[in-house]
Motif scaffolding. Structure first.
Motif, PDB file in Angstrom:
ATOM      1  N   SER A 171      23.397  12.983 -16.504  1.00  0.00           N
ATOM      2  CA  SER A 171      23.188  14.238 -15.787  1.00  0.00           C
ATOM      3  C   SER A 171      21.723  14.376 -15.394  1.00  0.00           C
ATOM      4  O   SER A 171      20.818  13.991 -16.144  1.00  0.00           O
ATOM      5  N   LYS A 173      19.041  17.285 -14.191  1.00  0.00           N
ATOM      6  CA  LYS A 173      18.819  18.727 -14.098  1.00  0.00           C
ATOM      7  C   LYS A 173      17.340  18.987 -13.849  1.00  0.00           C
ATOM      8  O   LYS A 173      16.473  18.318 -14.419  1.00  0.00           O
ATOM      9  N   ASP A 184      17.678  25.919  -9.216  1.00  0.00           N
ATOM     10  CA  ASP A 184      18.212  24.862 -10.064  1.00  0.00           C
ATOM     11  C   ASP A 184      18.655  23.678  -9.215  1.00  0.00           C
ATOM     12  O   ASP A 184      19.225  23.848  -8.132  1.00  0.00           O
ATOM     13  N   ASN A 186      21.020  20.218  -9.787  1.00  0.00           N
ATOM     14  CA  ASN A 186      21.946  19.555 -10.702  1.00  0.00           C
ATOM     15  C   ASN A 186      22.538  18.325 -10.033  1.00  0.00           C
ATOM     16  O   ASN A 186      22.740  18.296  -8.810  1.00  0.00           O
ATOM     17  N   ASP A 208      24.894  25.103  -8.439  1.00  0.00           N
ATOM     18  CA  ASP A 208      25.951  24.525  -9.262  1.00  0.00           C
ATOM     19  C   ASP A 208      26.600  23.321  -8.580  1.00  0.00           C
ATOM     20  O   ASP A 208      26.764  23.289  -7.353  1.00  0.00           O
TER      21      ASP A 208
END
Length: 234
Positions: A171, A173, A184, A186, A208
């Motif tokens: 992942s 981030k 953010d 991601n 998201d």
């Protein structure tokens, strides 16, 4: 009689060696076609995707050094590598970015070893990758980079839908603080192996993740790897 016999034996040896070279050349040529055919194109992506205007800048910022530099080619340069191709970077309609790389190795064992080595290096080089992610974000921001106050980033092992013969996932981030707000980022680094082929998918988005879209794109890459494997000489 000795001289003619020696010439015959030499000719037989050269023919034998030539056959081996011909087989290797045939595999290399097939592998070069296979990797070119396997990287993602716009036809493999959902509606609304296009060539990225900032993707090349962002990828340039992901450069690592020292022992970690082996990861820069995303398969290229690893032991047993025969051919590697990179896709163009693409941008989605909702601030997504992706790029793919496909590598053909001499055999499945070499590809397995490459995946193990890449997994080890990602963990060993986590700090470098996190700093590289920050640079990539700063680079992709262009002139707007002056508005960024700070960037924090993390890279961690992750779970993902199993694809091909094996799948590794990490992942990505990042938290971007600007003068007005925070944003953010991601995404994932995915490594999919199918036989002697590996596919690397870099996928990131502001906000998201759309897990369904990301899985669909990763599955499209895995399907292309399966077709490419079938095209290689056995």
């Amino acid at each position: 009689m000795v001289a003619p016999i020696s010439l015959i034996l030499l000719a037989a040896l050269m023919a034998s060696c030539g056959g081996g070279t011909s087989t290797e050349d045939a595999y290399r040529e097939a592998a070069q076609r296979a990797v070119q055919d396997s990287v993602l194109t716009l036809d493999n992506l959902p509606e609304g995707w296009a060539r990225s205007e900032i993707g090349a800048q962002a990828l340039a910022g992901l450069s690592l050094n020292g022992d970690c530099a082996a990861l820069n080619g995303r398969g290229a340069g690893f032991p047993g590598e025969v051919a590697t191709a990179d896709s163009e970077p693409f941008a989605g309609p909702h601030n997504q970015q992706l790029a793919s790389t496909v590598t053909a190795f001499s055999d499945p064992e070499a590809a397995q070893a490459a995946v193990r080595r890449a997994n080890d290096l990602v963990l060993q080089c986590r700090d470098q990758i996190q700093e590289a992610l920050k640079r990539a974000i700063q680079s992709a921001a262009g002139d707007l980079g002056r508005l960024i106050g700070s960037i924090s980033a993390s890279v961690e092992p992750a779970q993902f839908k199993p694809l091909g013969d094996e799948t590794s996932a990490y992942s990505l981030k990042a938290d971007i603080s600007t003068l007005l707000t925070s944003i953010d980022v991601n995404g994932h680094i995915l490594v999919i192996r199918k036989g002697p082929l590996t596919g690397v998918l870099l996928y990131a988005t502001l906000g998201d993740l759309d897990a369904g879209e990301e899985e669909g794109i990763a599955s499209a890459l895995a399907t292309k790897l399966t077709s490419a494997e079938a095209s290689l000489p056995k």
